[in-house]
Design a protein around this motif. Structure first.
Motif, PDB file in Angstrom:
ATOM      1  N   THR A  58      71.796  71.046 104.727  1.00 23.98           N
ATOM      2  CA  THR A  58      71.862  71.225 106.187  1.00 23.98           C
ATOM      3  C   THR A  58      71.795  72.688 106.614  1.00 23.98           C
ATOM      4  O   THR A  58      71.845  72.980 107.798  1.00 23.98           O
ATOM      5  CB  THR A  58      73.163  70.618 106.729  1.00 23.98           C
ATOM      6  N   PHE A  59      71.678  73.606 105.667  1.00 24.38           N
ATOM      7  CA  PHE A  59      71.682  75.022 106.006  1.00 24.38           C
ATOM      8  C   PHE A  59      70.367  75.483 106.627  1.00 24.38           C
ATOM      9  O   PHE A  59      70.351  76.416 107.407  1.00 24.38           O
ATOM     10  CB  PHE A  59      71.990  75.848 104.755  1.00 24.38           C
ATOM     11  N   ASP A  60      69.284  74.843 106.285  1.00 22.90           N
ATOM     12  CA  ASP A  60      67.958  75.213 106.791  1.00 22.90           C
ATOM     13  C   ASP A  60      67.276  73.974 107.378  1.00 22.90           C
ATOM     14  O   ASP A  60      66.314  73.450 106.820  1.00 22.90           O
ATOM     15  CB  ASP A  60      67.123  75.816 105.658  1.00 22.90           C
ATOM     16  N   PRO A  61      67.765  73.474 108.523  1.00 26.52           N
ATOM     17  CA  PRO A  61      67.209  72.234 109.073  1.00 26.52           C
ATOM     18  C   PRO A  61      65.764  72.368 109.545  1.00 26.52           C
ATOM     19  O   PRO A  61      65.038  71.376 109.599  1.00 26.52           O
ATOM     20  CB  PRO A  61      68.137  71.901 110.240  1.00 26.52           C
ATOM     21  N   LEU A  62      65.313  73.577 109.879  1.00 25.14           N
ATOM     22  CA  LEU A  62      63.936  73.775 110.326  1.00 25.14           C
ATOM     23  C   LEU A  62      62.994  74.090 109.174  1.00 25.14           C
ATOM     24  O   LEU A  62      61.810  74.304 109.391  1.00 25.14           O
ATOM     25  CB  LEU A  62      63.872  74.899 111.367  1.00 25.14           C
ATOM     26  N   ASP A  63      63.522  74.134 107.954  1.00 23.79           N
ATOM     27  CA  ASP A  63      62.732  74.379 106.749  1.00 23.79           C
ATOM     28  C   ASP A  63      61.976  75.702 106.839  1.00 23.79           C
ATOM     29  O   ASP A  63      60.804  75.793 106.468  1.00 23.79           O
ATOM     30  CB  ASP A  63      61.778  73.216 106.490  1.00 23.79           C
ATOM     31  N   LEU A  64      62.647  76.737 107.338  1.00 24.59           N
ATOM     32  CA  LEU A  64      62.025  78.049 107.477  1.00 24.59           C
ATOM     33  C   LEU A  64      61.834  78.741 106.136  1.00 24.59           C
ATOM     34  O   LEU A  64      60.959  79.587 105.994  1.00 24.59           O
ATOM     35  CB  LEU A  64      62.876  78.938 108.393  1.00 24.59           C
ATOM     36  N   ALA A  65      62.651  78.420 105.149  1.00 23.22           N
ATOM     37  CA  ALA A  65      62.604  79.094 103.862  1.00 23.22           C
ATOM     38  C   ALA A  65      62.029  78.196 102.769  1.00 23.22           C
ATOM     39  O   ALA A  65      62.453  78.232 101.622  1.00 23.22           O
ATOM     40  CB  ALA A  65      63.993  79.567 103.483  1.00 23.22           C
ATOM     41  N   SER A  66      61.040  77.384 103.105  1.00 22.36           N
ATOM     42  CA  SER A  66      60.457  76.492 102.100  1.00 22.36           C
ATOM     43  C   SER A  66      59.642  77.267 101.072  1.00 22.36           C
ATOM     44  O   SER A  66      59.567  76.884  99.916  1.00 22.36           O
ATOM     45  CB  SER A  66      59.590  75.439 102.778  1.00 22.36           C
ATOM     46  N   ASP A  67      59.029  78.371 101.478  1.00 18.78           N
ATOM     47  CA  ASP A  67      58.277  79.227 100.576  1.00 18.78           C
ATOM     48  C   ASP A  67      59.247  80.206  99.907  1.00 18.78           C
ATOM     49  O   ASP A  67      60.039  80.849 100.589  1.00 18.78           O
ATOM     50  CB  ASP A  67      57.212  79.994 101.376  1.00 18.78           C
ATOM     51  N   PRO A  68      59.233  80.352  98.568  1.00 16.19           N
ATOM     52  CA  PRO A  68      60.182  81.259  97.898  1.00 16.19           C
ATOM     53  C   PRO A  68      60.080  82.710  98.359  1.00 16.19           C
ATOM     54  O   PRO A  68      61.098  83.401  98.464  1.00 16.19           O
ATOM     55  CB  PRO A  68      59.818  81.139  96.422  1.00 16.19           C
ATOM     56  N   GLU A  69      58.869  83.182  98.653  1.00 12.12           N
ATOM     57  CA  GLU A  69      58.721  84.561  99.131  1.00 12.12           C
ATOM     58  C   GLU A  69      59.358  84.734 100.510  1.00 12.12           C
ATOM     59  O   GLU A  69      60.035  85.718 100.777  1.00 12.12           O
ATOM     60  CB  GLU A  69      57.251  84.955  99.179  1.00 12.12           C
ATOM     61  N   THR A  70      59.140  83.745 101.373  1.00  8.10           N
ATOM     62  CA  THR A  70      59.733  83.790 102.702  1.00  8.10           C
ATOM     63  C   THR A  70      61.256  83.719 102.607  1.00  8.10           C
ATOM     64  O   THR A  70      61.962  84.413 103.335  1.00  8.10           O
ATOM     65  CB  THR A  70      59.203  82.631 103.563  1.00  8.10           C
ATOM     66  N   ALA A  71      61.751  82.875 101.693  1.00  7.36           N
ATOM     67  CA  ALA A  71      63.197  82.738 101.521  1.00  7.36           C
ATOM     68  C   ALA A  71      63.808  84.063 101.075  1.00  7.36           C
ATOM     69  O   ALA A  71      64.855  84.472 101.590  1.00  7.36           O
ATOM     70  CB  ALA A  71      63.505  81.644 100.513  1.00  7.36           C
ATOM     71  N   ALA A  72      63.156  84.750 100.135  1.00  2.98           N
ATOM     72  CA  ALA A  72      63.670  86.034  99.666  1.00  2.98           C
ATOM     73  C   ALA A  72      63.661  87.066 100.795  1.00  2.98           C
ATOM     74  O   ALA A  72      64.626  87.834 100.959  1.00  2.98           O
ATOM     75  CB  ALA A  72      62.838  86.529  98.493  1.00  2.98           C
ATOM     76  N   GLU A  73      62.598  87.064 101.589  1.00  5.26           N
ATOM     77  CA  GLU A  73      62.505  88.000 102.718  1.00  5.26           C
ATOM     78  C   GLU A  73      63.590  87.714 103.758  1.00  5.26           C
ATOM     79  O   GLU A  73      64.235  88.631 104.268  1.00  5.26           O
ATOM     80  CB  GLU A  73      61.124  87.895 103.360  1.00  5.26           C
ATOM     81  N   LEU A  74      63.827  86.433 104.052  1.00  7.48           N
ATOM     82  CA  LEU A  74      64.853  86.074 105.028  1.00  7.48           C
ATOM     83  C   LEU A  74      66.252  86.434 104.533  1.00  7.48           C
ATOM     84  O   LEU A  74      67.108  86.842 105.320  1.00  7.48           O
ATOM     85  CB  LEU A  74      64.765  84.583 105.353  1.00  7.48           C
ATOM     86  N   LYS A  75      66.487  86.309 103.229  1.00  9.52           N
ATOM     87  CA  LYS A  75      67.795  86.684 102.681  1.00  9.52           C
ATOM     88  C   LYS A  75      68.039  88.179 102.847  1.00  9.52           C
ATOM     89  O   LYS A  75      69.133  88.604 103.223  1.00  9.52           O
ATOM     90  CB  LYS A  75      67.888  86.299 101.207  1.00  9.52           C
ATOM     91  N   VAL A  76      67.015  88.982 102.564  1.00  6.62           N
ATOM     92  CA  VAL A  76      67.157  90.431 102.719  1.00  6.62           C
ATOM     93  C   VAL A  76      67.388  90.785 104.183  1.00  6.62           C
ATOM     94  O   VAL A  76      68.242  91.621 104.507  1.00  6.62           O
ATOM     95  CB  VAL A  76      65.903  91.154 102.161  1.00  6.62           C
ATOM     96  N   LYS A  77      66.656  90.126 105.090  1.00  6.69           N
ATOM     97  CA  LYS A  77      66.841  90.395 106.516  1.00  6.69           C
ATOM     98  C   LYS A  77      68.249  90.029 106.965  1.00  6.69           C
ATOM     99  O   LYS A  77      68.864  90.736 107.765  1.00  6.69           O
ATOM    100  CB  LYS A  77      65.813  89.612 107.340  1.00  6.69           C
ATOM    101  N   GLU A  78      68.775  88.931 106.444  1.00 11.93           N
ATOM    102  CA  GLU A  78      70.125  88.502 106.816  1.00 11.93           C
ATOM    103  C   GLU A  78      71.175  89.486 106.309  1.00 11.93           C
ATOM    104  O   GLU A  78      72.128  89.815 107.011  1.00 11.93           O
ATOM    105  CB  GLU A  78      70.400  87.104 106.261  1.00 11.93           C
ATOM    106  N   ILE A  79      70.993  89.977 105.095  1.00 14.24           N
ATOM    107  CA  ILE A  79      71.930  90.962 104.550  1.00 14.24           C
ATOM    108  C   ILE A  79      71.884  92.243 105.379  1.00 14.24           C
ATOM    109  O   ILE A  79      72.922  92.816 105.723  1.00 14.24           O
ATOM    110  CB  ILE A  79      71.615  91.242 103.069  1.00 14.24           C
ATOM    111  N   LYS A  80      70.671  92.703 105.717  1.00 12.39           N
ATOM    112  CA  LYS A  80      70.541  93.911 106.528  1.00 12.39           C
ATOM    113  C   LYS A  80      71.159  93.719 107.903  1.00 12.39           C
ATOM    114  O   LYS A  80      71.821  94.618 108.436  1.00 12.39           O
ATOM    115  CB  LYS A  80      69.069  94.318 106.649  1.00 12.39           C
ATOM    116  N   ASN A  81      70.967  92.555 108.484  1.00 13.43           N
ATOM    117  CA  ASN A  81      71.547  92.252 109.799  1.00 13.43           C
ATOM    118  C   ASN A  81      73.078  92.271 109.714  1.00 13.43           C
ATOM    119  O   ASN A  81      73.751  92.813 110.589  1.00 13.43           O
ATOM    120  CB  ASN A  81      71.045  90.896 110.282  1.00 13.43           C
TER     121      ASN A  81
END
Length: 101
Positions: free
Chosen positions: A70-93
């Motif tokens: 239930t953490f990603d209901p919109l499936d924004l991080a289905s691609d591993p590269e996108t998921a890694a990028e989103l994790k870095v953005k979240e940490i920076k935020n």
């Protein structure tokens, strides 16, 4: 609470009468920061133990990762590269938000 500024509300526990939740001494009358800390540690430990142990969402794949089905209901991080990028953005935020405080 007696204090209009939200970031000063926690300091009320150090006042002479302690902290009365919802303005009533009968509900919760907190006078000891150590008691509150102990309750927080116990309650969070129980909740995390329940989550890691199977909880309402079933088995946890990685106990150090708070996500799940239930953490990603919109499936924004289905691609591993996108998921890694989103994790870095979240940490920076998060770091920027902590620095802003």
């Amino acid at each position: 609470f007696g204090e209009a500024v939200w970031f000063k509300a926690g300091s009320q526990i150090f006042s002479e009468g302690g902290l009365d939740y919802l303005g009533s001494e009968k509900i919760i009358h907190a006078q000891s920061i150590l008691a509150i800390l102990g309750c927080q540690v116990v309650l969070m430990g129980l909740i995390e133990g329940y989550r890691v142990g199977g909880g309402p969402l079933g088995e946890v794949e990685d106990p150090m990762y708070p996500g799940g089905a239930t953490f990603d209901p919109l499936d924004l991080a289905s691609d591993p590269e996108t998921a890694a990028e989103l994790k870095v953005k979240e940490i920076k935020n998060g770091r920027l938000a902590m620095f802003a405080m």
